[in-house]
Design a protein around this motif. Sequence first.
Motif, PDB file in Angstrom:
ATOM      1  N   SER A  79      12.834  41.913  57.025  1.00 21.11           N
ATOM      2  CA  SER A  79      12.546  40.524  56.703  1.00 21.11           C
ATOM      3  C   SER A  79      13.793  39.669  56.880  1.00 21.11           C
ATOM      4  O   SER A  79      14.925  40.144  56.795  1.00 21.11           O
ATOM      5  CB  SER A  79      12.047  40.420  55.260  1.00 21.11           C
ATOM      6  OG  SER A  79      13.025  40.928  54.367  1.00 21.11           O
ATOM      7  N   ARG A  80      13.578  38.385  57.101  1.00 18.78           N
ATOM      8  CA  ARG A  80      14.691  37.478  57.318  1.00 18.78           C
ATOM      9  C   ARG A  80      15.470  37.251  56.020  1.00 18.78           C
ATOM     10  O   ARG A  80      14.931  37.327  54.923  1.00 18.78           O
ATOM     11  CB  ARG A  80      14.169  36.139  57.838  1.00 18.78           C
ATOM     12  CG  ARG A  80      13.534  36.199  59.212  1.00 18.78           C
ATOM     13  CD  ARG A  80      13.171  34.807  59.663  1.00 18.78           C
ATOM     14  NE  ARG A  80      12.668  34.790  61.035  1.00 18.78           N
ATOM     15  CZ  ARG A  80      12.439  33.670  61.718  1.00 18.78           C
ATOM     16  NH1 ARG A  80      12.677  32.499  61.155  1.00 18.78           N
ATOM     17  NH2 ARG A  80      11.988  33.716  62.939  1.00 18.78           N
ATOM     18  N   ARG A  81      16.736  36.953  56.187  1.00 19.72           N
ATOM     19  CA  ARG A  81      17.595  36.654  55.043  1.00 19.72           C
ATOM     20  C   ARG A  81      17.252  35.273  54.501  1.00 19.72           C
ATOM     21  O   ARG A  81      17.219  34.293  55.230  1.00 19.72           O
ATOM     22  CB  ARG A  81      19.052  36.738  55.477  1.00 19.72           C
ATOM     23  CG  ARG A  81      20.064  36.348  54.399  1.00 19.72           C
ATOM     24  CD  ARG A  81      21.466  36.684  54.875  1.00 19.72           C
ATOM     25  NE  ARG A  81      21.742  36.059  56.161  1.00 19.72           N
ATOM     26  CZ  ARG A  81      22.271  34.848  56.291  1.00 19.72           C
ATOM     27  NH1 ARG A  81      22.543  34.117  55.218  1.00 19.72           N
ATOM     28  NH2 ARG A  81      22.518  34.361  57.501  1.00 19.72           N
ATOM     29  N   MET A  82      17.008  35.191  53.183  1.00 18.00           N
ATOM     30  CA  MET A  82      16.615  33.930  52.556  1.00 18.00           C
ATOM     31  C   MET A  82      17.845  33.096  52.257  1.00 18.00           C
ATOM     32  O   MET A  82      18.832  33.583  51.699  1.00 18.00           O
ATOM     33  CB  MET A  82      15.835  34.205  51.266  1.00 18.00           C
ATOM     34  CG  MET A  82      15.231  32.955  50.646  1.00 18.00           C
ATOM     35  SD  MET A  82      13.925  32.277  51.703  1.00 18.00           S
ATOM     36  CE  MET A  82      13.518  30.763  50.842  1.00 18.00           C
ATOM     37  N   VAL A  83      17.807  31.820  52.621  1.00 23.64           N
ATOM     38  CA  VAL A  83      18.906  30.888  52.372  1.00 23.64           C
ATOM     39  C   VAL A  83      18.385  29.763  51.480  1.00 23.64           C
ATOM     40  O   VAL A  83      17.392  29.113  51.804  1.00 23.64           O
ATOM     41  CB  VAL A  83      19.461  30.314  53.691  1.00 23.64           C
ATOM     42  CG1 VAL A  83      20.532  29.270  53.406  1.00 23.64           C
ATOM     43  CG2 VAL A  83      20.025  31.426  54.567  1.00 23.64           C
ATOM     44  N   VAL A  84      19.072  29.545  50.354  1.00 15.82           N
ATOM     45  CA  VAL A  84      18.690  28.512  49.401  1.00 15.82           C
ATOM     46  C   VAL A  84      19.901  27.626  49.142  1.00 15.82           C
ATOM     47  O   VAL A  84      20.978  28.120  48.797  1.00 15.82           O
ATOM     48  CB  VAL A  84      18.180  29.116  48.077  1.00 15.82           C
ATOM     49  CG1 VAL A  84      17.848  28.014  47.084  1.00 15.82           C
ATOM     50  CG2 VAL A  84      16.964  29.991  48.324  1.00 15.82           C
ATOM     51  N   ILE A  85      19.743  26.332  49.313  1.00 17.67           N
ATOM     52  CA  ILE A  85      20.795  25.356  49.035  1.00 17.67           C
ATOM     53  C   ILE A  85      20.297  24.472  47.891  1.00 17.67           C
ATOM     54  O   ILE A  85      19.458  23.594  48.091  1.00 17.67           O
ATOM     55  CB  ILE A  85      21.125  24.513  50.282  1.00 17.67           C
ATOM     56  CG1 ILE A  85      21.553  25.414  51.439  1.00 17.67           C
ATOM     57  CG2 ILE A  85      22.218  23.503  49.976  1.00 17.67           C
ATOM     58  CD1 ILE A  85      21.847  24.672  52.724  1.00 17.67           C
ATOM     59  N   ASP A  86      20.811  24.746  46.691  1.00 15.06           N
ATOM     60  CA  ASP A  86      20.346  24.010  45.513  1.00 15.06           C
ATOM     61  C   ASP A  86      20.975  22.632  45.400  1.00 15.06           C
ATOM     62  O   ASP A  86      20.304  21.665  45.036  1.00 15.06           O
ATOM     63  CB  ASP A  86      20.645  24.834  44.248  1.00 15.06           C
ATOM     64  CG  ASP A  86      19.804  26.099  44.179  1.00 15.06           C
ATOM     65  OD1 ASP A  86      18.632  26.047  44.595  1.00 15.06           O
ATOM     66  OD2 ASP A  86      20.323  27.139  43.734  1.00 15.06           O
ATOM     67  N   ASP A  87      22.276  22.540  45.672  1.00 15.40           N
ATOM     68  CA  ASP A  87      22.982  21.269  45.499  1.00 15.40           C
ATOM     69  C   ASP A  87      23.708  20.920  46.801  1.00 15.40           C
ATOM     70  O   ASP A  87      24.911  21.175  46.945  1.00 15.40           O
ATOM     71  CB  ASP A  87      23.976  21.369  44.345  1.00 15.40           C
ATOM     72  CG  ASP A  87      24.592  20.019  43.998  1.00 15.40           C
ATOM     73  OD1 ASP A  87      24.039  18.999  44.458  1.00 15.40           O
ATOM     74  OD2 ASP A  87      25.620  19.994  43.291  1.00 15.40           O
ATOM     75  N   PRO A  88      23.002  20.345  47.776  1.00 17.52           N
ATOM     76  CA  PRO A  88      23.633  20.075  49.070  1.00 17.52           C
ATOM     77  C   PRO A  88      24.650  18.948  48.981  1.00 17.52           C
ATOM     78  O   PRO A  88      24.524  18.025  48.168  1.00 17.52           O
ATOM     79  CB  PRO A  88      22.454  19.688  49.968  1.00 17.52           C
ATOM     80  CG  PRO A  88      21.424  19.156  49.023  1.00 17.52           C
ATOM     81  CD  PRO A  88      21.582  19.940  47.757  1.00 17.52           C
TER      82      PRO A  88
END
Length: 428
Positions: A79-88
């Motif tokens: 599966s693809r690596r999940m990227v999360v940007i909470d505070d851009p």
Amino acid sequence: MNVRRIDPHAERIRRNRLHPRHQEFVHPAWRWTGPNGVTRIDPHSLGAVGPNGIRRIDRSGAVVEAQPPTSSPIESGPSRRMVVIDDPAGFVMVVPECPEGRLSDHDRDLLGLARQLADGQSLAVTAVTFQGAVAGLEDAGADRWIDLSACVEGDCYDPESRLAALVSVERAMTPRHWLFADSFPGGGDLGRRLAARLSRSSSHGANARAATRVWQIAEGLGLSRAGGRQDIQRELPLILLALPECAEPVSETRHEARPISVDAAGSMSSDMTAVGVVDLGRVAVDPQQIPLAQAPFILSAGRGIGDWAGFHHAAEVLGASEGASRVAVDDGNMPRTRQVGATGTFVSASCYIAVGISGAVQHLQGIAKCQRVVAINRDPGCDMVKRADLALIADGDAVLAAVCARLGKPMADVTTTESRGEHYHDAA
């Protein structure tokens, strides 16, 4: 019929030992040398079970994968690596065109280019769409999603309302960059309108001057095509209009595409009549008059077609442009201008239906940029079936006749003189 499909992206990572995700794709070897110098063999990994249930043994030392006969024949990578940007720290806006309500190849290239601008700077790539639901934004690289479908009326030509909505987003979020597809009358027109509007503001000035025909960015500079002259290199402005294949689409990561709301209610007050723009609706166009390279929907025929009158009737019922393989053209059943492939015309249709086409290398090269390929063929092992996203193993004439009957326009209702059954010959 189970057709084994291999992910070419996973294969490239598996062969590249320097790739950071190499270990996720490799499988343990069946033979190795222990710390005491003794060769060890894993009998469970010795060979692999084929789709017919017979175990095949490879003693060359290559990596093998054991697969039980009841498992799925389709090979899938991790599966693809999940990227999360909470505070851009900021935003990079992408306005995809989304023809027919889904991302095109050009749209995915734009999102890939946006990721080059955002990665390493904690910027969030934000897709701004005028459609209510667009699938695939997560896999294409969008961290945020702004839905402006309420700001426009249906699918009509309303550039002023769209422009007003984008200006509202600009004022609310002050993004680092805006990315549009450099095409007309879609993103190319809307991006230039936004640049002209923002250039009037003292806060933007010359930075709002759009960079057009962008095909590459590197070290804060953008390269733009300049026809036969040398490419133009300049600092990245606020608005970029990019060409197709400007960047590699996102393929290794998955993103949130988190919906966010922006107050763009002021855009609803736009009056197209006041600015002299009146949408008179779509004009009906004969699909056969559309150049084959620009046709969005193509029904293509090969030697497997026996009822050519039925094929022409099906193309008319479906509203599809007609295409053909080289064999069908050489046999005189279709004109040379309708030949698809490396020796004919390269096509980029949203949907390409190949009926009775085995799939020669030249033909597969010609349909490489088609988004969806449907194959109708009696041979389950032909190359076209392996290439297709959806395959029907059946007689092409019977399938087309059944489709026309299901749509309420069977061939029996059309006289022979009304159907096109000409025999084409090349001019001497």
